[in-house]
Design a protein around this motif. Structure first.
Motif, PDB file in Angstrom:
ATOM      1  N   SER A   1      17.187  81.880  63.730  1.00 27.53           N
ATOM      2  CA  SER A   1      16.315  81.758  63.081  1.00 27.53           C
ATOM      3  C   SER A   1      16.236  82.307  61.457  1.00 27.53           C
ATOM      4  CB  SER A   1      14.597  82.468  63.614  1.00 27.53           C
ATOM      5  OG  SER A   1      14.871  83.824  63.579  1.00 27.53           O
ATOM      6  N   GLN A   2      17.101  83.491  61.365  1.00 25.50           N
ATOM      7  CA  GLN A   2      17.298  83.978  59.947  1.00 25.50           C
ATOM      8  C   GLN A   2      18.387  83.000  59.252  1.00 25.50           C
ATOM      9  OE1 GLN A   2      15.906  86.361  58.460  1.00 25.50           O
ATOM     10  NE2 GLN A   2      14.666  86.571  60.146  1.00 25.50           N
ATOM     11  N   THR A   3      19.564  82.746  60.297  1.00 29.97           N
ATOM     12  CA  THR A   3      20.579  81.798  59.711  1.00 29.97           C
ATOM     13  C   THR A   3      19.998  80.219  59.139  1.00 29.97           C
ATOM     14  OG1 THR A   3      21.901  82.956  60.843  1.00 29.97           O
ATOM     15  CG2 THR A   3      22.853  80.951  60.050  1.00 29.97           C
ATOM     16  N   ALA A   4      18.925  79.880  59.988  1.00 28.40           N
ATOM     17  CA  ALA A   4      18.492  78.516  59.456  1.00 28.40           C
ATOM     18  C   ALA A   4      17.816  78.508  58.165  1.00 28.40           C
ATOM     19  CB  ALA A   4      17.534  78.082  60.761  1.00 28.40           C
ATOM     20  N   TRP A   5      17.448  79.610  57.787  1.00 23.72           N
ATOM     21  CA  TRP A   5      16.986  79.393  56.308  1.00 23.72           C
ATOM     22  C   TRP A   5      17.845  79.026  55.327  1.00 23.72           C
ATOM     23  CZ3 TRP A   5      11.916  79.606  55.526  1.00 23.72           C
ATOM     24  CH2 TRP A   5      11.087  80.079  56.266  1.00 23.72           C
TER      25      TRP A   5
ATOM     26  N   VAL B   1      21.207  70.918  61.490  1.00 26.59           N
ATOM     27  CA  VAL B   1      21.427  72.435  61.794  1.00 26.59           C
ATOM     28  C   VAL B   1      21.826  72.543  63.319  1.00 26.59           C
ATOM     29  CG1 VAL B   1      20.638  74.655  61.423  1.00 26.59           C
ATOM     30  CG2 VAL B   1      19.629  72.598  60.156  1.00 26.59           C
ATOM     31  N   TYR B   2      21.373  72.088  64.233  1.00 26.21           N
ATOM     32  CA  TYR B   2      21.620  72.552  65.373  1.00 26.21           C
ATOM     33  C   TYR B   2      22.487  71.799  66.473  1.00 26.21           C
ATOM     34  CZ  TYR B   2      18.261  76.192  64.432  1.00 26.21           C
ATOM     35  OH  TYR B   2      17.229  77.142  63.724  1.00 26.21           O
TER      36      TYR B   2
ATOM     37  N   ALA C   1      12.603  76.204  65.024  1.00 28.73           N
ATOM     38  CA  ALA C   1      13.427  75.893  66.216  1.00 28.73           C
ATOM     39  C   ALA C   1      14.349  76.937  66.442  1.00 28.73           C
ATOM     40  CB  ALA C   1      14.320  74.666  65.635  1.00 28.73           C
ATOM     41  N   GLY C   2      14.854  77.636  65.298  1.00 29.94           N
ATOM     42  CA  GLY C   2      15.901  78.813  65.485  1.00 29.94           C
ATOM     43  C   GLY C   2      15.139  79.990  66.374  1.00 29.94           C
TER      44      GLY C   2
ATOM     45  N   ALA D   1      12.908  73.701  74.350  1.00 31.05           N
ATOM     46  CA  ALA D   1      11.886  73.850  73.726  1.00 31.05           C
ATOM     47  C   ALA D   1      11.819  73.417  72.010  1.00 31.05           C
ATOM     48  CB  ALA D   1      11.181  75.293  73.641  1.00 31.05           C
ATOM     49  N   ALA D   2      12.827  73.683  71.415  1.00 32.06           N
ATOM     50  CA  ALA D   2      13.101  73.106  69.988  1.00 32.06           C
ATOM     51  C   ALA D   2      13.266  71.825  69.708  1.00 32.06           C
ATOM     52  CB  ALA D   2      14.358  73.941  69.427  1.00 32.06           C
ATOM     53  N   PHE D   3      14.010  71.289  70.842  1.00 30.48           N
ATOM     54  CA  PHE D   3      14.175  69.742  70.750  1.00 30.48           C
ATOM     55  C   PHE D   3      13.237  69.054  71.087  1.00 30.48           C
ATOM     56  CE2 PHE D   3      19.097  70.661  71.163  1.00 30.48           C
ATOM     57  CZ  PHE D   3      19.185  70.855  69.900  1.00 30.48           C
ATOM     58  N   LEU D   4      12.241  69.329  71.979  1.00 28.29           N
ATOM     59  CA  LEU D   4      11.364  68.665  72.586  1.00 28.29           C
ATOM     60  C   LEU D   4      10.243  68.578  71.703  1.00 28.29           C
ATOM     61  CD1 LEU D   4      10.892  69.981  76.330  1.00 28.29           C
ATOM     62  CD2 LEU D   4      11.643  67.954  75.810  1.00 28.29           C
ATOM     63  N   LEU D   5      10.115  69.904  70.716  1.00 29.29           N
ATOM     64  CA  LEU D   5       8.932  69.686  69.735  1.00 29.29           C
ATOM     65  C   LEU D   5       9.272  68.752  68.606  1.00 29.29           C
ATOM     66  CD1 LEU D   5       6.307  70.863  68.771  1.00 29.29           C
ATOM     67  CD2 LEU D   5       7.793  72.893  67.501  1.00 29.29           C
TER      68      LEU D   5
END
Length: 438
Positions: free
Chosen positions: A55-59, A224-225, A351-352, A363-367
């Motif tokens: 989550s931090q790196t995704a910023w 990103v992922y 997502a992170g 969960a991230a991909f489904l959302l």
């Protein structure tokens, strides 16, 4: 400095210097969107070097995407104006022109993904970023290709009445600080803003804007992922970078072929439906991604997602232009891309956070998938409701027509409306009086 000559034409030329505008926009999308997508390859390097969670790196990616869409800073000064210029130069071939111009994102991703991986291995992530920065300086060349154009509809302004002309003449003679000058200036400003941003009150545009929020939320996290997810299921670094290349090259195919197809007569009136179809299929691809846990399965995913990603990206300016017209296209696209900013900012960190919390990407991909499917459903439902209202209008008009009743006087028959206004009632009274006399 060389004086810029503004070309004045009655209608878009659909060619000529317009192809240079397409080439400039093509390079702009390489230098902006493709470079931003390649930050996904830096993701693991950033995470390792700074010892931060997902989550931090995704910023890092989120802020870069957000500022591109939100302000007049950096990439935003190149991206939105270049796209709007293509719409000024093309009408009949608009979808094809946008397909070629927007394919720069896919071509850039295809070329830069393996190159960036090699640069990181040779010069570390710092050296790779410096080299990418030098490459992005080519945006100056792209800007040199942009030639302003004025169309007939841009010059069409409402004719001023006599009072407006006299007020303008009085303002010229009055002091710049007089109330008359201030009132005239405010009136002109309000009229200009209403003409430029009147599309904000259109119901179609409002629905499109809301759907863009959900669509933008879903489309950003994959870039990103995808590489980290591929690495987590046992794919090698070079294979993971190759998935980004596949995504990019199929994105090109989607840009160009979908643009060409929707310019054909059979599909030209169904561009809106094609846009919905492309967004919905990308959402379905997201929903299938958690069960794809090997390189042979991720390759078809990259092909499918990349194709329809290129398809709907090409159609965003086309659908917007059909709603608001060419004269307001630049402002409307500015609003549309501005609305991308907030989802681009928050979706990768969310997502992170889901990955950090659940220990899985599911969960991230489904959302993200449900967000894109909902975006498509929302637009489709709005279009169905609008068509239902259109079909009801003739029946409403027919039902609201005045009912006729008949009365006779001797051998003469007269048919008159049951509901009449005051003026018609007076005319009816005269008719009846004449009939009695006869």
């Amino acid at each position: 400095m060389t004086k810029i000559t503004r070309v004045s034409l009655a209608s878009p030329p659909d060619g000529g210097w317009g192809w240079m505008i397409v080439a400039g926009c093509f390079l702009v999308t390489i230098c902006t969107r493709a470079v931003t997508r390649c930050i996904s390859i830096f993701f693991v390097e950033f995470q390792t070097y700074f010892a931060q969670d997902y989550s931090q790196t995704a910023w890092i990616h989120s802020i870069a995407d957000c500022m591109t869409m939100l302000c007049g800073l950096g990439f935003a000064l190149c991206y939105s104006p270049a796209i709007a210029m293509v719409g000024k130069y093309f009408s009949r071939r608009k979808a094809l022109a946008y397909g070629i111009a927007m394919s720069g994102s896919g071509i850039g991703t295809f070329i830069l993904a393996p190159v960036v991986q090699l640069l990181i291995e040779q010069f570390s992530w710092r050296g790779a970023l410096l080299i990418l920065g030098g490459f992005v300086l080519n945006l100056c060349v792209c800007g040199a290709l942009m030639r302003p154009i004025t169309l007939k509809e841009d010059r069409s302004v409402p004719e001023k009445n006599h009072d407006g002309e006299s007020q303008k003449e009085d303002c010229k003679q009055a002091s710049p600080y007089s109330p008359l000058t201030k009132e005239w200036t405010e009136t002109r400003l309000c009229c200009s803003l209403q003409q430029e941003y009147g599309f904000l009150l259109m119901s179609d545009f409002i629905v499109l804007a809301v759907s863009v929020l959900f669509m933008a939320y879903g489309c950003s996290p994959l870039f990103v992922y995808l590489v980290p997810y591929a690495l987590s299921v046992g794919v090698s670094h070079h294979q993971a970078a190759f998935l980004m290349s596949i995504l990019g090259v199929i994105d090109i195919v989607g840009n160009i072929t979908f643009g060409w197809l929707t310019d054909r007569r059979c599909l030209k009136n169904y561009r809106y439906a094609c846009y919905l179809f492309a967004v919905a299929l990308d959402g379905l691809c997201y929903l299938c991604l958690p069960v794809l846990q090997s390189f042979p399965l991720l390759v078809p995913f990259s092909c499918t997602f990349g194709y329809f990603d290129g398809a709907y990206v090409t159609l965003i300016p086309v659908v917007t232009a059909e709603m608001v017209g060419t004269s307001s296209l630049s402002s409307a696209l500015g609003v549309i891309y501005f609305l991308h900013a907030v989802p681009y900012l928050v979706s990768p960190p969310i997502a992170g956070w889901l990955v950090d919390t659940t220990g899985s990407y599911t969960a991230a991909f489904l959302l993200c998938g449900f967000a894109m499917v909902f975006s498509s459903i929302l637009l489709g439902f709005a279009r169905i409701v609008k068509r239902m209202k259109r079909t009801q209008v003739p029946f409403l008009v027919k039902d609201s027509e005045p009912k006729l009743h008949l009365w006779t006087n001797g051998s003469v028959a007269y048919s008159v409306a049951r509901e009449l206004d005051q003026k018609d009632e007076e005319s009816l009274a005269k008719v009846r009086t004449a009939c009695n006399l006869t």
